[in-house]
Design a protein around this motif. Structure first.
Motif, mmCIF file in Angstrom:
data_model
loop_
_atom_site.group_PDB
_atom_site.id
_atom_site.type_symbol
_atom_site.label_atom_id
_atom_site.label_comp_id
_atom_site.label_asym_id
_atom_site.label_seq_id
_atom_site.Cartn_x
_atom_site.Cartn_y
_atom_site.Cartn_z
ATOM 1 N N VAL A 83 0.887 -1.145 -0.041
ATOM 2 C CA VAL A 83 -0.191 -0.150 -0.008
ATOM 3 C C VAL A 83 0.912 1.213 0.020
ATOM 4 O O VAL A 83 1.900 1.172 0.594
ATOM 5 C CB VAL A 83 -0.902 0.029 1.156
ATOM 6 C CG1 VAL A 83 -0.215 -0.199 2.438
ATOM 7 C CG2 VAL A 83 -1.766 1.152 1.301
ATOM 8 N N ILE A 84 0.433 2.167 -0.604
ATOM 9 C CA ILE A 84 1.371 3.516 -0.796
ATOM 10 C C ILE A 84 0.356 4.624 -0.209
ATOM 11 O O ILE A 84 -0.430 5.070 -1.036
ATOM 12 C CB ILE A 84 1.666 3.652 -2.163
ATOM 13 C CG1 ILE A 84 2.586 2.765 -2.695
ATOM 14 C CG2 ILE A 84 2.418 5.183 -2.366
ATOM 15 C CD1 ILE A 84 2.830 2.736 -4.291
ATOM 16 N N PHE A 85 0.805 5.114 0.921
ATOM 17 C CA PHE A 85 0.090 6.252 1.479
ATOM 18 C C PHE A 85 0.870 7.585 1.027
ATOM 19 O O PHE A 85 1.788 7.839 1.213
ATOM 20 C CB PHE A 85 0.399 6.235 3.078
ATOM 21 C CG PHE A 85 -0.495 4.978 3.792
ATOM 22 C CD1 PHE A 85 -1.860 4.739 3.651
ATOM 23 C CD2 PHE A 85 0.490 3.677 4.384
ATOM 24 C CE1 PHE A 85 -2.328 3.483 4.335
ATOM 25 C CE2 PHE A 85 -0.169 3.023 4.887
ATOM 26 C CZ PHE A 85 -1.602 2.502 4.913
ATOM 27 N N GLN A 86 0.136 8.464 0.409
ATOM 28 C CA GLN A 86 0.654 9.582 -0.137
ATOM 29 C C GLN A 86 0.454 10.959 0.452
ATOM 30 O O GLN A 86 1.220 11.647 0.315
ATOM 31 C CB GLN A 86 -0.210 9.721 -1.641
ATOM 32 C CG GLN A 86 -1.602 10.387 -1.765
ATOM 33 C CD GLN A 86 -2.543 9.291 -1.493
ATOM 34 O OE1 GLN A 86 -2.376 8.130 -0.961
ATOM 35 N NE2 GLN A 86 -3.290 9.179 -2.562
ATOM 36 N N MET A 87 -0.039 10.811 1.769
ATOM 37 C CA MET A 87 -0.088 11.692 2.677
ATOM 38 C C MET A 87 -0.542 11.343 3.942
ATOM 39 O O MET A 87 -0.956 10.037 4.269
ATOM 40 C CB MET A 87 -0.994 12.874 2.459
ATOM 41 C CG MET A 87 -2.372 12.330 2.359
ATOM 42 S SD MET A 87 -3.588 13.551 1.467
ATOM 43 C CE MET A 87 -3.591 14.704 2.678
#
Length: 281
Positions: A116-120
């Motif tokens: 998963v890529i949390f952008q903020m």
């Protein structure tokens, strides 16, 4: 020797062998060795245990390993179909983020993994939650909870609007442990179709120009530009790091028609591209 003396000796020998075999049993394999628990997400039936190498979620790319525990007997589920929905709650809206499918870890009977890529994130690490939808023996379940996402020390993810009017997310995946020399650079590129959909962007080009701002913004030799690899749906390049320290990976994004979508050349007047990622080692 008479038979009445032989039989007791044979019995004792067999008993000794049996006891020795019992004592030499191989200990059970620890499926989660080398991983640190992040947290449990529970419902009335199960606990979904989340793990990674550090025990925390951070902005950017996160590889996550999980297993599902049956709360009634503390056994772990070996065959489940599971998906997830990460969600960021903002004051006036909510949105998801790029995430992979969750797959069974082939050599571990109870483990599943995804990324998963949390952008903020918020200043207090709040705002994110994950909902798991899963089935076991054709019975459907849901488990959900808020999670804590820390801000990474360096910019390892960039969410940006491009000149084509579309929003993209670029995330640094490798190297996780940079070294002096040629490193394998891996970047994930995703388009934000809407608040919930972040498909992988294929067959674009990402031009690379690494620089050291603290050392007169010098670059390095033998770098290559990032190209798409269909085998893992990621962008790969050779990244040359000539010394330890803080590096800015200046990027320019081109579409499949070689049209520039984001980023600029680094010059004496322009020290950094508007599209960049960072690392320090």
């Amino acid at each position: 020797m008479k038979l009445k003396y032989i039989l007791p000796v044979l019995f004792m020998a067999l008993l000794t062998i049996a006891c020795s075999t019992d004592n030499d049993d191989t200990p059970p394999i620890n499926d989660i060795e080398g991983l640190v628990k992040i947290q449990d997400i529970t419902n009335n039936n199960h606990s979904i245990e989340l793990y990674n190498e550090t025990g925390v979620f951070t902005t950017g790319y996160n590889k996550v390993t999980l297993r599902i525990k049956n709360n009634s007997d503390n056994t772990y589920i070996e065959n489940a179909d599971i998906s997830w929905v990460p969600m960021m709650q903002m004051p006036s809206m909510q949105h998801s983020c790029p995430s992979s499918v969750i797959e069974k870890v082939t050599d571990k009977t109870t483990l599943y993994s995804g990324s998963v890529i949390f952008q903020m994130t918020n200043a207090d690490n709040s705002g994110w939650s994950i909902t798991f939808n899963y089935s076991i023996n054709s019975i459907e379940y849901t488990a959900a909870s808020t999670i804590s996402v820390s801000q990474a020390e360096k910019q390892n993810v960039s969410s940006f609007m491009a000149s084509d009017g579309k929003r993209y997310v670029a995330a640094l995946i490798e190297p996780k442990a940079p070294t002096i020399g040629i490193n394998d650079l891996m970047v994930g590129l995703y388009q934000m179709e809407n608040m919930m959909s972040f498909p992988i962007v294929e067959n674009y080009k990402i031009l690379l120009d690494p620089r050291m701002p603290g050392m007169e913004n010098h670059t390095s030799p033998n770098n290559t530009n990032l190209s798409f690899d269909a085998s893992d749906n990621m962008y790969h390049a050779d990244l040359s790091l000539t010394m330890t320290g803080y590096w800015v990976l200046n990027l320019k994004l081109l579409n499949s028609s070689d049209e520039l979508l984001k980023g600029e050349d680094v010059t004496e007047q322009n020290q950094k591209s508007s599209l960049y990622l960072e690392l320090e080692f």
